[in-house]
Design a protein around this motif. Structure first.
Motif, PDB file in Angstrom:
ATOM      1  N   ASP A  12       0.746   1.403  30.398  1.00 45.83           N
ATOM      2  CA  ASP A  12       0.093   0.103  30.404  1.00 45.83           C
ATOM      3  C   ASP A  12      -1.377   0.260  30.020  1.00 45.83           C
ATOM      4  O   ASP A  12      -2.137   0.936  30.705  1.00 45.83           O
ATOM      5  N   ARG A  13      -1.753  -0.372  28.921  1.00 46.26           N
ATOM      6  CA  ARG A  13      -3.152  -0.317  28.486  1.00 46.26           C
ATOM      7  C   ARG A  13      -3.967  -1.335  29.260  1.00 46.26           C
ATOM      8  O   ARG A  13      -3.462  -2.374  29.656  1.00 46.26           O
ATOM      9  N   LEU A  14      -5.231  -1.051  29.436  1.00 45.44           N
ATOM     10  CA  LEU A  14      -6.146  -2.017  30.013  1.00 45.44           C
ATOM     11  C   LEU A  14      -6.905  -2.677  28.869  1.00 45.44           C
ATOM     12  O   LEU A  14      -7.482  -1.995  28.016  1.00 45.44           O
ATOM     13  N   LEU A  15      -6.867  -4.000  28.842  1.00 48.21           N
ATOM     14  CA  LEU A  15      -7.479  -4.765  27.764  1.00 48.21           C
ATOM     15  C   LEU A  15      -8.813  -5.341  28.211  1.00 48.21           C
ATOM     16  O   LEU A  15      -8.917  -5.880  29.312  1.00 48.21           O
ATOM     17  N   ARG A  16      -9.791  -5.261  27.351  1.00 51.82           N
ATOM     18  CA  ARG A  16     -11.090  -5.867  27.628  1.00 51.82           C
ATOM     19  C   ARG A  16     -11.049  -7.330  27.189  1.00 51.82           C
ATOM     20  O   ARG A  16     -10.132  -7.775  26.482  1.00 51.82           O
ATOM     21  N   LEU A  17     -12.033  -8.092  27.600  1.00 50.18           N
ATOM     22  CA  LEU A  17     -12.065  -9.529  27.389  1.00 50.18           C
ATOM     23  C   LEU A  17     -11.836  -9.966  25.937  1.00 50.18           C
ATOM     24  O   LEU A  17     -11.023 -10.869  25.700  1.00 50.18           O
ATOM     25  N   GLY A  27     -10.610 -19.205  25.037  1.00 53.96           N
ATOM     26  CA  GLY A  27     -11.999 -18.781  25.072  1.00 53.96           C
ATOM     27  C   GLY A  27     -12.339 -18.262  26.456  1.00 53.96           C
ATOM     28  O   GLY A  27     -11.565 -18.396  27.405  1.00 53.96           O
ATOM     29  N   ARG A  28     -13.513 -17.695  26.574  1.00 46.65           N
ATOM     30  CA  ARG A  28     -13.960 -17.104  27.836  1.00 46.65           C
ATOM     31  C   ARG A  28     -13.904 -18.109  28.986  1.00 46.65           C
ATOM     32  O   ARG A  28     -13.376 -17.820  30.056  1.00 46.65           O
ATOM     33  N   THR A  29     -14.453 -19.301  28.783  1.00 50.92           N
ATOM     34  CA  THR A  29     -14.505 -20.306  29.848  1.00 50.92           C
ATOM     35  C   THR A  29     -13.112 -20.714  30.290  1.00 50.92           C
ATOM     36  O   THR A  29     -12.817 -20.748  31.493  1.00 50.92           O
ATOM     37  N   LEU A  53     -17.385  -3.191  34.629  1.00 56.11           N
ATOM     38  CA  LEU A  53     -16.501  -3.757  33.613  1.00 56.11           C
ATOM     39  C   LEU A  53     -15.255  -4.357  34.246  1.00 56.11           C
ATOM     40  O   LEU A  53     -14.862  -3.987  35.335  1.00 56.11           O
ATOM     41  N   SER A  54     -14.633  -5.260  33.508  1.00 60.42           N
ATOM     42  CA  SER A  54     -13.351  -5.833  33.917  1.00 60.42           C
ATOM     43  C   SER A  54     -12.344  -5.603  32.804  1.00 60.42           C
ATOM     44  O   SER A  54     -12.695  -5.641  31.623  1.00 60.42           O
ATOM     45  N   ALA A  55     -11.092  -5.373  33.196  1.00 60.47           N
ATOM     46  CA  ALA A  55     -10.025  -5.181  32.218  1.00 60.47           C
ATOM     47  C   ALA A  55      -8.726  -5.695  32.817  1.00 60.47           C
ATOM     48  O   ALA A  55      -8.550  -5.713  34.027  1.00 60.47           O
ATOM     49  N   TRP A  56      -7.838  -6.130  31.944  1.00 59.67           N
ATOM     50  CA  TRP A  56      -6.555  -6.690  32.349  1.00 59.67           C
ATOM     51  C   TRP A  56      -5.437  -5.771  31.892  1.00 59.67           C
ATOM     52  O   TRP A  56      -5.433  -5.316  30.749  1.00 59.67           O
ATOM     53  N   PRO A  57      -4.442  -5.517  32.754  1.00 62.48           N
ATOM     54  CA  PRO A  57      -3.275  -4.753  32.313  1.00 62.48           C
ATOM     55  C   PRO A  57      -2.542  -5.539  31.220  1.00 62.48           C
ATOM     56  O   PRO A  57      -2.254  -6.724  31.383  1.00 62.48           O
TER      57      PRO A  57
END
Length: 75
Positions: A12-17, A27-29, A53-57
């Motif tokens: 599982d990769r961690l994805l950045r925003l 979008g971000r909001t 940092l934040s990342a999503w699986p």
């Protein structure tokens, strides 16, 4: 040796925003608004904090997208 949380697979990769925004089309909001919605009501998965940092699986992001498709097809 690092341990892998139970809900992550070894691949599982961690994805950045930016990549999450690209995959979802949000979008971000809108993405952060979706994170405030409870998961049972279509809320977006919360990120994993990596120091500053934040990342999503990736698997969670893709599962959220698939759930939106199922909702669309059921309507």
């Amino acid at each position: 040796m690092h341990t892998i949380p139970n809900n992550l697979t070894e691949t599982d990769r961690l994805l950045r925003l930016p990549e999450v925004m690209h995959l979802t089309g949000l979008g971000r909001t809108k993405l952060y608004e979706a994170m405030r919605t409870p998961a049972g009501q279509g809320g977006f998965p919360r990120p994993i904090k990596l120091r500053r940092l934040s990342a999503w699986p990736e698997s969670e992001v893709r599962a959220w997208i698939e759930a939106r498709k199922r909702e669309r097809n059921a309507a």
